[in-house]
Every structure is written in structure tokens, then in C-alpha cells.
Design a protein around this motif. Structure first.
Motif, mmCIF file in Angstrom:
data_model
loop_
_atom_site.group_PDB
_atom_site.id
_atom_site.type_symbol
_atom_site.label_atom_id
_atom_site.label_comp_id
_atom_site.label_asym_id
_atom_site.label_seq_id
_atom_site.Cartn_x
_atom_site.Cartn_y
_atom_site.Cartn_z
ATOM 1 N N ILE A 1 0.842 -1.202 0.000
ATOM 2 C CA ILE A 1 0.000 0.000 0.000
ATOM 3 C C ILE A 1 0.877 1.253 0.000
ATOM 4 O O ILE A 1 0.593 2.228 -0.710
ATOM 5 C CB ILE A 1 -0.952 -0.006 1.211
ATOM 6 C CG1 ILE A 1 -1.922 -1.193 1.123
ATOM 7 C CG2 ILE A 1 -1.712 1.301 1.320
ATOM 8 C CD1 ILE A 1 -2.861 -1.132 -0.051
ATOM 9 N N ASN A 2 1.971 1.224 0.784
ATOM 10 C CA ASN A 2 2.893 2.367 0.810
ATOM 11 C C ASN A 2 3.565 2.567 -0.549
ATOM 12 O O ASN A 2 3.712 3.693 -1.015
ATOM 13 C CB ASN A 2 3.948 2.185 1.903
ATOM 14 C CG ASN A 2 3.354 2.288 3.292
ATOM 15 O OD1 ASN A 2 2.275 2.853 3.472
ATOM 16 N ND2 ASN A 2 4.038 1.735 4.271
ATOM 17 N N THR A 3 3.965 1.460 -1.170
ATOM 18 C CA THR A 3 4.565 1.542 -2.508
ATOM 19 C C THR A 3 3.574 2.107 -3.504
ATOM 20 O O THR A 3 3.926 2.941 -4.347
ATOM 21 C CB THR A 3 5.034 0.145 -2.965
ATOM 22 O OG1 THR A 3 5.936 -0.385 -1.997
ATOM 23 C CG2 THR A 3 5.705 0.204 -4.321
ATOM 24 N N SER B 1 -9.136 -0.260 -6.801
ATOM 25 C CA SER B 1 -9.121 -1.729 -6.796
ATOM 26 C C SER B 1 -7.807 -2.253 -6.246
ATOM 27 O O SER B 1 -7.785 -3.252 -5.523
ATOM 28 C CB SER B 1 -9.341 -2.273 -8.208
ATOM 29 O OG SER B 1 -10.609 -1.933 -8.686
ATOM 30 N N LEU B 2 -6.715 -1.586 -6.578
ATOM 31 C CA LEU B 2 -5.410 -2.015 -6.074
ATOM 32 C C LEU B 2 -5.299 -1.838 -4.563
ATOM 33 O O LEU B 2 -4.640 -2.634 -3.897
ATOM 34 C CB LEU B 2 -4.297 -1.221 -6.760
ATOM 35 C CG LEU B 2 -3.703 -1.856 -7.995
ATOM 36 C CD1 LEU B 2 -2.720 -0.913 -8.663
ATOM 37 C CD2 LEU B 2 -3.049 -3.171 -7.692
ATOM 38 N N LYS B 3 -5.921 -0.807 -4.025
ATOM 39 C CA LYS B 3 -5.880 -0.626 -2.567
ATOM 40 C C LYS B 3 -6.587 -1.785 -1.867
ATOM 41 O O LYS B 3 -6.192 -2.174 -0.775
ATOM 42 C CB LYS B 3 -6.531 0.706 -2.182
ATOM 43 C CG LYS B 3 -5.647 1.888 -2.503
ATOM 44 C CD LYS B 3 -6.055 3.201 -1.856
ATOM 45 C CE LYS B 3 -7.495 3.508 -1.789
ATOM 46 N NZ LYS B 3 -7.791 4.894 -1.350
ATOM 47 N N ARG B 4 -7.627 -2.324 -2.507
ATOM 48 C CA ARG B 4 -8.327 -3.464 -1.911
ATOM 49 C C ARG B 4 -7.579 -4.777 -2.134
ATOM 50 O O ARG B 4 -7.681 -5.695 -1.338
ATOM 51 C CB ARG B 4 -9.742 -3.565 -2.487
ATOM 52 C CG ARG B 4 -10.669 -2.467 -2.011
ATOM 53 C CD ARG B 4 -12.099 -2.714 -2.431
ATOM 54 N NE ARG B 4 -12.283 -2.793 -3.868
ATOM 55 C CZ ARG B 4 -12.522 -1.759 -4.667
ATOM 56 N NH1 ARG B 4 -12.584 -0.545 -4.164
ATOM 57 N NH2 ARG B 4 -12.688 -1.927 -5.960
ATOM 58 N N ASN B 5 -6.860 -4.880 -3.260
ATOM 59 C CA ASN B 5 -6.160 -6.120 -3.585
ATOM 60 C C ASN B 5 -4.778 -5.775 -4.145
ATOM 61 O O ASN B 5 -4.559 -5.849 -5.352
ATOM 62 C CB ASN B 5 -6.985 -6.921 -4.608
ATOM 63 C CG ASN B 5 -6.407 -8.284 -4.867
ATOM 64 O OD1 ASN B 5 -5.477 -8.709 -4.195
ATOM 65 N ND2 ASN B 5 -6.937 -8.965 -5.862
ATOM 66 N N PRO B 6 -3.836 -5.420 -3.272
ATOM 67 C CA PRO B 6 -2.535 -4.950 -3.758
ATOM 68 C C PRO B 6 -1.629 -6.046 -4.312
ATOM 69 O O PRO B 6 -0.580 -5.742 -4.859
ATOM 70 C CB PRO B 6 -1.912 -4.310 -2.511
ATOM 71 C CG PRO B 6 -2.554 -4.996 -1.378
ATOM 72 C CD PRO B 6 -3.948 -5.333 -1.836
#
Length: 177
Positions: free
Chosen positions: A83-85, A135-140
């Protein structure tokens, strides 16, 4: 052919005019005709409720079986490093966009007759990138989403650079080069 046609006509003529069943069916038909209507509807409604009950029982059994044999696995905790990346890449992209927009103020490419499709493409890419980012925040850990998001960002930068290379209309006031 004449002989075959006459033979067929003879066979058709020799067929019996009516067919009779092997056993007399009229007694059974008569009993059903004389049966009260309420008795017949009770039987059909009883069958309907029985079938509905069986269907419900099967659904409940399937649901319980699914829970028992395939329990819900706990959702994996979202990796904070990913998430930080993700946030860092987004911030870097926004810096690049800001730099390109600063350059675009010096070259007024929006006054080009070809700028409308470019601006529309940029807006669509930004909206798509925003949805992909959510979507990426939910499934990184989804690699395809990462690739799609990075592609959308890269394509946005390419379109901004292409927009800066568009010919500028000379009739616009305030255009600085």
C-alpha cells in the motif's frame, strides 16, 4: 415407378381405419372424470408443497455443506508495504503530471484544433487509473491490476507529451512560446 406407386396405394388401402387399445381404458378415464375437482386440486397442491419443501431442504443442505466443507477463509491482511509503494508511485506520477502541466502552460497546446481528442483521452485515462487505484488498494497483490495501472499512468504521460507537440493555432491570443 408405376408399379411401386400402385403397391404403396394398395398397402395404404389395406390399413385398418381405426386403432383399438389392447385393454379398455374407458373405465380409468371415467373414474377421473367423476372425481370431485377439490380432491384433484388438493392432490396437486399437496404435491406442490411437497416439492417446494424438498427444494428448500436441498438448498439448506447445500448451504450448510458449503459452510462446513468450504468455510470462509479469513481475508488476508493487506500488506502495508504494498500500500505504501502504491501511494509512493501515485505521488511520483502526480509530480510528473504537474511538471508536464507546467510545461504545457508555456506551450498553449490546448489551442490546437487536435487537442480535444487528446484531452478526452487524458480524462478517460485519469478516470480509469483512479478506478484501478481503488481496486489495487483493496487487492494490492494482483499483478495484472498493477500492470494495468502502470500502463494507464504511462499512457497519460505519453498523451500529455504528444499534446505538447501538437501544432498550435496562430489565432489564439495569449499563446506564449
Amino acid at each position: 415407378m408405376n408399379g411401386k406407386d400402385s403397391k404403396l396405394d394398395d398397402l395404404i388401402a389395406n390399413l385398418p381405419k381405426e386403432l383399438t387399445p389392447e385393454n379398455d381404458l374407458w373405465d380409468k378415464i371415467e373414474k377421473r372424470l367423476d372425481a370431485p375437482i377439490s380432491l384433484m386440486t388438493k392432490r396437486s397442491s399437496h404435491n406442490l408443497w411437497r416439492n417446494a419443501a424438498i427444494a428448500c431442504l436441498l438448498l439448506i443442505t447445500a448451504f450448510i455443506g458449503q459452510k462446513f466443507f468450504n468455510p470462509l477463509l479469513p481475508l488476508p491482511e493487506v500488506d502495508s508495504a504494498l500500500i505504501n509503494t502504491l501511494a509512493e508511485i501515485k505521488a511520483q506520477h502526480e509530480i510528473q503530471i504537474a511538471q508536464l502541466q507546467q510545461t504545457s502552460k508555456l506551450v498553449n497546446w490546448q489551442s490546437s484544433p487536435y487537442s480535444s481528442p487528446v484531452e478526452t483521452g487524458i480524462d478517460q485515462l485519469r478516470e480509469a487509473a483512479k478506478q484501478i487505484y481503488e481496486s489495487l488498494k483493496r487487492n494490492p497483490t494482483d499483478k495484472q491490476l498493477w500492470q494495468l495501472w502502470l500502463w494507464a499512468q504511462h499512457r497519460e504521460i505519453e498523451l500529455l507529451r504528444q499534446g505538447q507537440k501538437l501544432p498550435v493555432s496562430q489565432n489564439s491570443q495569449g499563446a506564449t512560446i
